[in-house]
Every structure is written in structure tokens, then in C-alpha cells.
Design a protein around this motif. Structure first.
Motif, PDB file in Angstrom:
ATOM      1  N   PHE A 151       0.838  -1.196  -0.118  1.00  0.00           N
ATOM      2  CA  PHE A 151       0.056  -0.093  -0.043  1.00  0.00           C
ATOM      3  C   PHE A 151       0.672   1.143   0.061  1.00  0.00           C
ATOM      4  O   PHE A 151       0.630   2.289  -0.533  1.00  0.00           O
ATOM      5  CB  PHE A 151      -0.953   0.000   1.125  1.00  0.00           C
ATOM      6  N   GLU A 152       1.949   1.208   0.675  1.00  0.00           N
ATOM      7  CA  GLU A 152       2.773   2.204   0.728  1.00  0.00           C
ATOM      8  C   GLU A 152       3.417   2.549  -0.710  1.00  0.00           C
ATOM      9  O   GLU A 152       3.504   3.688  -1.040  1.00  0.00           O
ATOM     10  CB  GLU A 152       4.185   2.118   1.612  1.00  0.00           C
ATOM     11  N   GLU A 153       3.712   1.544  -1.628  1.00  0.00           N
ATOM     12  CA  GLU A 153       4.010   1.710  -2.791  1.00  0.00           C
ATOM     13  C   GLU A 153       3.069   2.306  -3.851  1.00  0.00           C
ATOM     14  O   GLU A 153       3.534   3.118  -4.558  1.00  0.00           O
ATOM     15  CB  GLU A 153       4.614   0.337  -3.213  1.00  0.00           C
ATOM     16  N   LEU A 154       2.028   2.000  -3.387  1.00  0.00           N
ATOM     17  CA  LEU A 154       0.700   2.491  -4.363  1.00  0.00           C
ATOM     18  C   LEU A 154       0.512   3.918  -4.003  1.00  0.00           C
ATOM     19  O   LEU A 154       0.453   4.781  -4.982  1.00  0.00           O
ATOM     20  CB  LEU A 154      -0.322   1.602  -3.868  1.00  0.00           C
ATOM     21  N   VAL A 155       0.715   4.266  -2.791  1.00  0.00           N
ATOM     22  CA  VAL A 155       0.328   5.684  -2.487  1.00  0.00           C
ATOM     23  C   VAL A 155       1.456   6.488  -3.014  1.00  0.00           C
ATOM     24  O   VAL A 155       1.419   7.422  -3.675  1.00  0.00           O
ATOM     25  CB  VAL A 155       0.613   6.157  -0.775  1.00  0.00           C
ATOM     26  N   ARG A 156       2.795   6.008  -2.908  1.00  0.00           N
ATOM     27  CA  ARG A 156       4.077   6.605  -3.431  1.00  0.00           C
ATOM     28  C   ARG A 156       3.864   6.607  -5.480  1.00  0.00           C
ATOM     29  O   ARG A 156       4.020   7.754  -5.647  1.00  0.00           O
ATOM     30  CB  ARG A 156       5.327   5.966  -3.332  1.00  0.00           C
ATOM     31  N   LYS A 157       3.218   5.881  -5.738  1.00  0.00           N
ATOM     32  CA  LYS A 157       2.972   5.893  -7.183  1.00  0.00           C
ATOM     33  C   LYS A 157       1.959   6.776  -7.526  1.00  0.00           C
ATOM     34  O   LYS A 157       1.941   7.448  -8.548  1.00  0.00           O
ATOM     35  CB  LYS A 157       2.915   4.518  -7.716  1.00  0.00           C
ATOM     36  N   SER A 158       0.906   6.989  -6.548  1.00  0.00           N
ATOM     37  CA  SER A 158      -0.274   7.674  -7.084  1.00  0.00           C
ATOM     38  C   SER A 158       0.004   9.054  -6.787  1.00  0.00           C
ATOM     39  O   SER A 158      -0.190  10.045  -7.489  1.00  0.00           O
ATOM     40  CB  SER A 158      -1.105   7.386  -6.069  1.00  0.00           C
ATOM     41  N   ALA A 159       0.873   9.452  -5.854  1.00  0.00           N
ATOM     42  CA  ALA A 159       1.517  10.829  -5.575  1.00  0.00           C
ATOM     43  C   ALA A 159       2.458  11.152  -6.799  1.00  0.00           C
ATOM     44  O   ALA A 159       2.143  12.300  -7.176  1.00  0.00           O
ATOM     45  CB  ALA A 159       2.355  10.938  -4.080  1.00  0.00           C
ATOM     46  N   ALA A 160       3.289  10.444  -7.086  1.00  0.00           N
ATOM     47  CA  ALA A 160       4.071  10.563  -8.295  1.00  0.00           C
ATOM     48  C   ALA A 160       3.121  10.988  -9.416  1.00  0.00           C
ATOM     49  O   ALA A 160       3.443  11.900 -10.245  1.00  0.00           O
ATOM     50  CB  ALA A 160       5.158   9.707  -8.546  1.00  0.00           C
ATOM     51  N   GLY A 161       2.360  10.222 -10.000  1.00  0.00           N
ATOM     52  CA  GLY A 161       1.393  10.603 -10.899  1.00  0.00           C
ATOM     53  C   GLY A 161       0.756  11.919 -10.799  1.00  0.00           C
ATOM     54  O   GLY A 161       0.701  12.592 -12.024  1.00  0.00           O
ATOM     55  N   LEU A 162       0.649  12.605  -9.600  1.00  0.00           N
ATOM     56  CA  LEU A 162       0.268  13.903  -9.541  1.00  0.00           C
ATOM     57  C   LEU A 162       1.192  14.865  -9.591  1.00  0.00           C
ATOM     58  O   LEU A 162       0.986  16.090  -9.340  1.00  0.00           O
ATOM     59  CB  LEU A 162      -0.716  13.958  -8.466  1.00  0.00           C
ATOM     60  N   GLY A 163       2.484  14.383  -9.655  1.00  0.00           N
ATOM     61  CA  GLY A 163       3.675  15.396  -9.519  1.00  0.00           C
ATOM     62  C   GLY A 163       4.095  15.701  -8.078  1.00  0.00           C
ATOM     63  O   GLY A 163       4.702  16.742  -7.688  1.00  0.00           O
TER      64      GLY A 163
END
Length: 272
Positions: A49-61
């Protein structure tokens, strides 16, 4: 969520984005919202889940600076992100003036000095329970002390026309800062925008708006006291890696000059 890192359900994606959304509400803390607290716990306990949050945040810049129960979800803007706040834009919003480069330098040094006032020692920055504080006069006096220190260094080296090799950014900044009055007043008694105290006050209020500081009244003096939050502590831990911040501490920003005592300012002129 699948046990294989990187494979997620729609529900997982929704929860990850919800946690990112909470982080974009800077004054909200997990202890005030049960759903927010639950998502922070999941982030802390589930690597996938931590990895998913990081990827989601990165997608938003955005990049994850830290996510804790005390600070909440704290993000910084990636280069070119819509969330990026440039120092020159921040300075123009704070003061419309033709001396834009000078304003940029003044506001940048104010933010650095606030961080140094609030966390004057490495152990303060490392202690998750530590609460630092700053006041407008304290920060302004600190910067003027450092400016005088730099002025004397340059005079002693007899190299007044060239920046010092070990602190070129600060050597340029002290000249600009010392030319400004500490405080001024308008016809209705307000502090004049060009004064250094006005610039420091603007920086402190900006940090309050970003959930980095809280604002209270001093019981003994007619001055506002700004106290740090966990959110700001995480930001300043990153700022501590910036060379010019380290130079501030070496010049004399430790506890002796912090009266009871972003934002990160990067080399590219970005205010995080």
C-alpha cells in the motif's frame, strides 16, 4: 490487495488517492479524522500500500516526504509539477515591486532563518516530540546578526567585491537584507511591506496556511508566537541537507539566538 507488490484492486487505488487527498489539506491531522488515521496506519503497516501511495502521488507530480500519525501525509512537489511554488512567484505575490530578484532573495533567507530558529540543534530536529517556536522580531534579529557576521568576514578577508567561496548565496543575501529597514509603518499604522519584519511576518503566515506552524498570542508581550507542527519538522529535515541552511547554523543560528524557540528552498529557487 494482492500479495505481489504492484498488483492492486480498485478499492486499494481509491484508498491510496484518498490518503493523498488528505495530505493536500495541510491543516487536517489524522487524530481529527478516523478515516485519515486508518489510512496512515495502513500505509505504515503494508509495504504494498505504501508503494501504491507513492506511485499515486508521483502521478500527480508529488513525492512523499513522510506520512505519520503526528504529521499526517506530507508531500513535496516534483520539478515541473502544478503544485510547485517558485520563490520568485511567492515573492511577487507578497510584494509587487520592480526589484524582483532582491525580493526573491529576502523571502528565501526569511524561510531559511525561520527553520533555523525553530530547530536550532540537530537533536531538536531528530526528536519527533520536539516543538520549536519563532516570533517575527526573533527571526529578524537572527538574520541581522548573521548578516553582520558575514559583513565582518568579508571585510576581514579584504575581498569585498567577490562572494566568499564557502557561502556565496549568503554573502549576496546579507547585502540586500541589511539595506532594508527592520520595520516601517503606513499611514494607518501597519508594517510597511518593504521592511524585513514584514517579509518575515509574511513567511510565518504562509507557513501557518500550509499547516507547518500554529499561531498563538504571547501572554506577556503583544507579539504572536508561531509553533512548529510535525508536518513542518518533516519538511525541515529535508531542508537540513541544503548547504546554505547548514551554513546558517555554522554562522551562529543555534539556540543562543533562538528566543525560546516551504518549506524547503532548493538551489533552483523552488519553495517546497
Amino acid at each position: 490487495m494482492s500479495g505481489v507488490l504492484g498488483t492492486y484492486s480498485e478499492h486499494d487505488a481509491e484508498e491510496a488517492m484518498r490518503l493523498v487527498g488528505y495530505g493536500l489539506r495541510p491543516r487536517l491531522r489524522p487524530h481529527r479524522d478516523a478515516d485519515y488515521a486508518s489510512l496512515v496506519r495502513r500505509y505504515d503497516e503494508e509495504p504494498a500500500f505504501e508503494e501504491l501511495v507513492r506511485k499515486s502521488a508521483a502521478g500527480l507530480g508529488l513525492r512523499v516526504i513522510g506520512i505519520t500519525q503526528r504529521a499526517g501525509a506530507v508531500f513535496g512537489a516534483l520539478p515541473g509539477s502544478v503544485f510547485e511554488t517558485k520563490l520568485d512567484l511567492y515573492a511577487r505575490q507578497a510584494r509587487q515591486a520592480h526589484q524582483r530578484e532582491a525580493e526573491r532573495v529576502l523571502h528565501g533567507i526569511a524561510h531559511l532563518a525561520i527553520a533555523a530558529c525553530c530547530f536550532p540543534r540537530p537533536e531538536d530536529l531528530a526528536d519527533d516530540g520536539y516543538v520549536g517556536q519563532a516570533m517575527v522580531p526573533t527571526v529578524d534579529n537572527l538574520v541581522r546578526h548573521l548578516c553582520q557576521e558575514l559583513s565582518e568576514r568579508v571585510a576581514g578577508s579584504e575581498e569585498n567585491s567577490d562572494p566568499m567561496a564557502n557561502a556565496p548565496e549568503l554573502e549576496r543575501a546579507w547585502r540586500v537584507y541589511l539595506r532594508r529597514p527592520e520595520a516601517g509603518s503606513t499611514s494607518d499604522g501597519r508594517v510597511a511591506p518593504p521592511s524585513t519584519e514584514a517579509i518575515v511576518g509574511k513567511a510565518l503566515r504562509y507557513l501557518v496556511d500550509q499547516g507547518m506552524l500554529t499561531e498563538t498570542e504571547d501572554d506577556e508581550r503583544p507579539v504572536k508566537v508561531y509553533r512548529t507542527t510535525g508536518r513542518y519538522q518533516l519538511q525541515v529535515r529535508e531542508l537540513a541537507a541544503v548547504e546554505v541552511y547548514d551554513e546558517l547554523l555554522r554562522l551562529g543560528a543555534p539556540a543562543g539566538h533562538a528566543a525560546g524557540d516551504v518549506v524547503r528552498v532548493s538551489d533552483s529557487g523552488t519553495l517546497y
